[in-house]
Motif scaffolding. Structure first.
Motif, short mmCIF file in Angstrom:
data_model
loop_
_atom_site.label_atom_id
_atom_site.label_comp_id
_atom_site.label_asym_id
_atom_site.label_seq_id
_atom_site.Cartn_x
_atom_site.Cartn_y
_atom_site.Cartn_z
N ILE A 89 -2.07 -15.09 -1.75
CA ILE A 89 -3.33 -14.42 -2.10
C ILE A 89 -3.71 -14.72 -3.56
O ILE A 89 -4.87 -15.00 -3.86
N PHE A 90 -2.74 -14.67 -4.45
CA PHE A 90 -3.03 -14.96 -5.86
C PHE A 90 -3.45 -16.41 -6.04
O PHE A 90 -4.43 -16.70 -6.72
N ARG A 91 -2.72 -17.30 -5.42
CA ARG A 91 -3.00 -18.73 -5.59
C ARG A 91 -4.37 -19.13 -5.06
O ARG A 91 -5.10 -19.89 -5.68
N TYR A 92 -4.74 -18.62 -3.89
CA TYR A 92 -5.98 -19.06 -3.27
C TYR A 92 -7.17 -18.15 -3.51
O TYR A 92 -8.31 -18.58 -3.40
N ALA A 93 -6.93 -16.88 -3.85
CA ALA A 93 -8.06 -15.97 -4.07
C ALA A 93 -8.06 -15.37 -5.48
O ALA A 93 -9.00 -14.67 -5.84
N GLY A 94 -7.01 -15.61 -6.24
CA GLY A 94 -6.95 -15.09 -7.60
C GLY A 94 -6.76 -13.58 -7.66
O GLY A 94 -6.97 -12.97 -8.70
N ILE A 95 -6.34 -12.98 -6.57
CA ILE A 95 -6.14 -11.53 -6.52
C ILE A 95 -4.67 -11.23 -6.81
O ILE A 95 -3.78 -11.75 -6.16
N ASN A 96 -4.45 -10.37 -7.79
CA ASN A 96 -3.08 -10.02 -8.18
C ASN A 96 -2.87 -8.52 -8.01
O ASN A 96 -2.75 -7.78 -8.97
N GLU A 97 -2.87 -8.08 -6.77
CA GLU A 97 -2.67 -6.66 -6.44
C GLU A 97 -1.49 -6.55 -5.48
O GLU A 97 -1.20 -7.48 -4.74
N PRO A 98 -0.84 -5.39 -5.48
CA PRO A 98 0.29 -5.20 -4.56
C PRO A 98 -0.17 -5.35 -3.10
O PRO A 98 -1.24 -4.89 -2.72
N VAL A 99 0.66 -5.99 -2.30
CA VAL A 99 0.36 -6.17 -0.88
C VAL A 99 0.92 -4.98 -0.10
O VAL A 99 2.08 -4.62 -0.26
N ARG A 100 0.04 -4.35 0.67
CA ARG A 100 0.47 -3.30 1.60
C ARG A 100 0.18 -3.79 3.00
O ARG A 100 -0.92 -4.22 3.29
N PHE A 101 1.18 -3.72 3.84
CA PHE A 101 1.01 -4.15 5.21
C PHE A 101 0.33 -3.07 6.03
O PHE A 101 0.35 -1.89 5.68
N TYR A 102 -0.26 -3.46 7.13
CA TYR A 102 -0.99 -2.55 8.00
C TYR A 102 -0.11 -1.38 8.44
O TYR A 102 -0.55 -0.23 8.41
N PHE A 103 1.13 -1.64 8.80
CA PHE A 103 1.99 -0.55 9.26
C PHE A 103 2.28 0.45 8.14
O PHE A 103 2.50 1.62 8.39
N GLU A 104 2.24 0.02 6.89
CA GLU A 104 2.44 0.93 5.77
C GLU A 104 1.24 1.81 5.56
O GLU A 104 1.37 2.99 5.19
N LYS A 105 0.06 1.29 5.79
CA LYS A 105 -1.17 2.08 5.66
C LYS A 105 -1.23 3.14 6.74
O LYS A 105 -1.68 4.25 6.52
N GLU A 106 -0.75 2.78 7.93
CA GLU A 106 -0.73 3.72 9.05
C GLU A 106 0.24 4.86 8.82
O GLU A 106 0.01 5.97 9.26
N GLU A 107 1.35 4.60 8.10
CA GLU A 107 2.37 5.61 7.87
C GLU A 107 1.96 6.63 6.82
O GLU A 107 2.45 7.73 6.80
N SER A 108 1.07 6.25 5.89
CA SER A 108 0.70 7.18 4.81
C SER A 108 -0.41 8.11 5.20
O SER A 108 -0.93 8.14 6.23
#
Length: 108
Positions: A89-108
């Protein structure tokens, strides 16, 4: 340090149709990693901790995944997979944010 197990020693149990259906419904027909919609036939079952690094072949260690995520993750654990995705993501989009997976979003 993770010890790799030779692939010829890995025994995977075959999931029943009922179990595959449960995994498909687990995240509403979505990949647990990227959240993309997947077809039942196209669904891959991934071990969060791969069998190759002593993960267990249990339902608790399995998630539904799309082919792309499953291929990129390979035999790495979730932490290494997260680093790989962050780098892409950083290399191709220049975004430097923590990666959260879909299953982690569902758990919170």
């Amino acid at each position: 340090v993770c010890e790799m197990i030779s692939s010829d020693k890995i025994k995977r149990r075959r999931l029943s149709a009922k179990e595959r259906n449960e995994f498909y419904k687990m995240y509403g027909g979505r990949c647990a990693y990227c959240g993309t919609q997947i077809t039942f036939r196209g669904m891959q079952i991934d071990h969060k901790i791969p069998l190759a690094i002593n993960g267990e072949d249990t339902k608790e260690n399995m998630l539904p995944a799309c082919r792309t995520c499953r291929r990129i993750k390979g035999t790495s654990d979730i932490g290494y997979f997260r680093k790989t995705i962050s780098h892409i993501i950083f290399r191709y989009a220049g975004i430097n944010e923590p990666v959260r997976f879909y299953f982690e979003k569902e758990e919170s």
